[in-house]
Design a protein around this motif. Sequence first.
Motif, short mmCIF file in Angstrom:
data_model
loop_
_atom_site.label_atom_id
_atom_site.label_comp_id
_atom_site.label_asym_id
_atom_site.label_seq_id
_atom_site.Cartn_x
_atom_site.Cartn_y
_atom_site.Cartn_z
N TYR A 185 -8.21 64.60 -39.01
CA TYR A 185 -7.49 63.59 -38.24
C TYR A 185 -5.99 63.78 -38.28
O TYR A 185 -5.38 63.87 -39.36
CB TYR A 185 -7.81 62.19 -38.78
CG TYR A 185 -9.09 61.59 -38.27
CD1 TYR A 185 -9.15 60.98 -37.02
CD2 TYR A 185 -10.24 61.62 -39.05
CE1 TYR A 185 -10.34 60.43 -36.56
CE2 TYR A 185 -11.43 61.06 -38.59
CZ TYR A 185 -11.47 60.47 -37.35
OH TYR A 185 -12.65 59.92 -36.90
N TYR A 191 -6.70 59.32 -31.52
CA TYR A 191 -7.63 59.80 -32.56
C TYR A 191 -8.36 58.64 -33.23
O TYR A 191 -9.41 58.84 -33.85
CB TYR A 191 -6.87 60.61 -33.59
CG TYR A 191 -5.88 61.57 -32.97
CD1 TYR A 191 -6.30 62.52 -32.04
CD2 TYR A 191 -4.51 61.49 -33.24
CE1 TYR A 191 -5.40 63.37 -31.43
CE2 TYR A 191 -3.61 62.35 -32.64
CZ TYR A 191 -4.05 63.29 -31.73
OH TYR A 191 -3.15 64.13 -31.12
N SER A 194 -11.08 57.58 -29.87
CA SER A 194 -11.60 58.42 -28.79
C SER A 194 -12.05 59.80 -29.24
O SER A 194 -12.70 60.51 -28.47
CB SER A 194 -10.53 58.57 -27.69
OG SER A 194 -10.20 57.31 -27.15
N TRP A 195 -11.66 60.23 -30.44
CA TRP A 195 -12.05 61.55 -30.94
C TRP A 195 -12.98 61.38 -32.12
O TRP A 195 -12.76 60.51 -32.99
CB TRP A 195 -10.82 62.36 -31.37
CG TRP A 195 -10.04 62.94 -30.23
CD1 TRP A 195 -9.95 62.46 -28.96
CD2 TRP A 195 -9.23 64.11 -30.27
NE1 TRP A 195 -9.13 63.25 -28.20
CE2 TRP A 195 -8.68 64.27 -28.98
CE3 TRP A 195 -8.91 65.04 -31.26
CZ2 TRP A 195 -7.82 65.32 -28.65
CZ3 TRP A 195 -8.06 66.09 -30.95
CH2 TRP A 195 -7.52 66.23 -29.66
N ASP A 197 -14.01 62.86 -35.52
CA ASP A 197 -13.44 63.75 -36.51
C ASP A 197 -14.01 63.41 -37.88
O ASP A 197 -14.77 62.44 -38.02
CB ASP A 197 -11.91 63.62 -36.51
CG ASP A 197 -11.20 64.93 -36.80
OD1 ASP A 197 -11.76 65.75 -37.56
OD2 ASP A 197 -10.09 65.15 -36.27
N ALA A 276 -14.11 72.16 -33.73
CA ALA A 276 -13.42 71.80 -32.49
C ALA A 276 -13.23 73.02 -31.61
O ALA A 276 -13.41 72.96 -30.39
CB ALA A 276 -12.07 71.16 -32.82
N SER A 306 -13.54 70.63 -24.69
CA SER A 306 -12.52 70.24 -25.66
C SER A 306 -11.22 69.89 -24.93
O SER A 306 -11.14 69.92 -23.70
CB SER A 306 -12.26 71.38 -26.66
OG SER A 306 -11.38 72.34 -26.11
N ASN A 307 -10.19 69.57 -25.71
CA ASN A 307 -8.88 69.29 -25.11
C ASN A 307 -8.12 70.57 -24.79
O ASN A 307 -7.03 70.50 -24.20
CB ASN A 307 -8.05 68.42 -26.05
CG ASN A 307 -7.75 69.11 -27.38
OD1 ASN A 307 -8.63 69.77 -27.94
ND2 ASN A 307 -6.54 68.98 -27.87
N MET A 336 -14.32 64.21 -27.56
CA MET A 336 -13.81 65.40 -28.23
C MET A 336 -14.20 65.36 -29.70
O MET A 336 -13.80 64.46 -30.44
CB MET A 336 -12.27 65.46 -28.09
CG MET A 336 -11.61 66.54 -28.92
SD MET A 336 -12.17 68.20 -28.47
CE MET A 336 -11.40 69.17 -29.78
N HIS A 338 -13.54 66.94 -33.11
CA HIS A 338 -12.40 67.68 -33.67
C HIS A 338 -12.63 68.04 -35.14
O HIS A 338 -11.76 68.59 -35.79
CB HIS A 338 -11.14 66.81 -33.54
CG HIS A 338 -9.85 67.51 -33.82
ND1 HIS A 338 -9.08 67.22 -34.95
CD2 HIS A 338 -9.19 68.47 -33.15
CE1 HIS A 338 -8.00 67.99 -34.94
NE2 HIS A 338 -8.04 68.75 -33.86
#
Length: 420
Positions: A185, A191, A194-195, A197, A276, A306-307, A336, A338
């Motif tokens: 993170y 983060y 929305s992600w 991790d 990721a 991915s981003n 996403m 990560h």
Amino acid sequence: MRRRLFGRRTRAQIVRAVGYTLLAGAAAQVAAAAAVISVDEVRKRRATPAAGFPSAPPRSVDVVGNRITTYTNGEDLYEDMLTAIEGAKSSIFFEFFIWKDDEIGTRFKDALIAAAERGVHVFVIYDGFANLVVDPRFYRFPDSMHVLRFPVVRWGMLRLDLRHFGRDHRKIVVVDGDVGFVGGYNIGDLYATSWRDTHLRVQGPAVWELTDAFVDFWNEYRHASRHPELPERGAKEWNPDVRAARNAPSRMLFPVRGLYIDAIERAATHIYITQAYFIPDNEILTGLLKAARRGVDVRVIVPEYSNHIIADWVSRGYYSELLAGGVTIWLYRDAMVHAKTATVDGMWSTVGTANIDRLSMIGNYEVNLALYSDDMAAKMQDIFEMDLGNCRQLTLEEWEQRGRLPRIAEALLNPLHPLM
């Protein structure tokens, strides 16, 4: 004379032909990159907003006298980090690759300033390059704090010295030497929710592993006129069951890569990897294929998108060999992912900041905790199974049915893997 003249002309023609070929190849790569970026932008505009993804509440296990808590949700992690910072009595070490100037980022900034104002020794490191898009006014701090901006450009780059090109990709918090946090993170609103991790909190003697990582980096890059030197202390306990592997490009040391290679070589039953950006070098790729051939269940979770879409396409250049070799690939959907984690054979796990790509394995400053613990491995396996529920499996049959244009794009972009 004519022969020599003819020879010179021939050599010149060859040089020109090679030059034109290289230019044509580069132009084709640029065109391919532009095309996949354009297509991805269209996809993003048409995509349905994500409805969320599965996560688990923080859970703790004991690993040889250490309390290890695993986070799969940014909101939970940030609240516990802020609680630790707000309760700090003596020192805070705070180091992040990306630190956004949004609501979450401001909460951390305010908490760090408040700690410094009440007499806590606050040391902050952030990567200048990764935060070029952030308003520089956000990084103005009172003199009561010690702040190190890892520079965008260093003198060694001008000499093309690879020791000076690595970015500070680490994410570390240590409070009072009693509690530490490390994982994937970064700091920011995106983060938090929305992600997907993974991060760890460490309480116990193994906090020294993160403390020492921060101190070594600070002392190497501090400015003597502005930054105090931090004292270096040896570990209170030597315990091989919880160890930090720290990539240090300035010393050409890359033990995180060694962690993965060693675990893959030893695997007897299963290897579960979540990444990721998955762009394995030849030794890691070969190790995974050899493991699959000897009957190991090798599964890799990666984002469906991915981003970094170019990294996705470079990664896809390895899918044919992996799928044909028995490695299963699972595409994480609608968010996403990560995380940078792996667990092997129900006894070994790693969580940290390093991706399985060139930049992390032999490029950037990274830190991964390696944990030899059945309980920790069971926890990481539960998280992996949870994430599989949000994936779809990419089969070899589906992959072989992709069209000619994707195959051409993969062929053009895969040679970019040394840059990823």
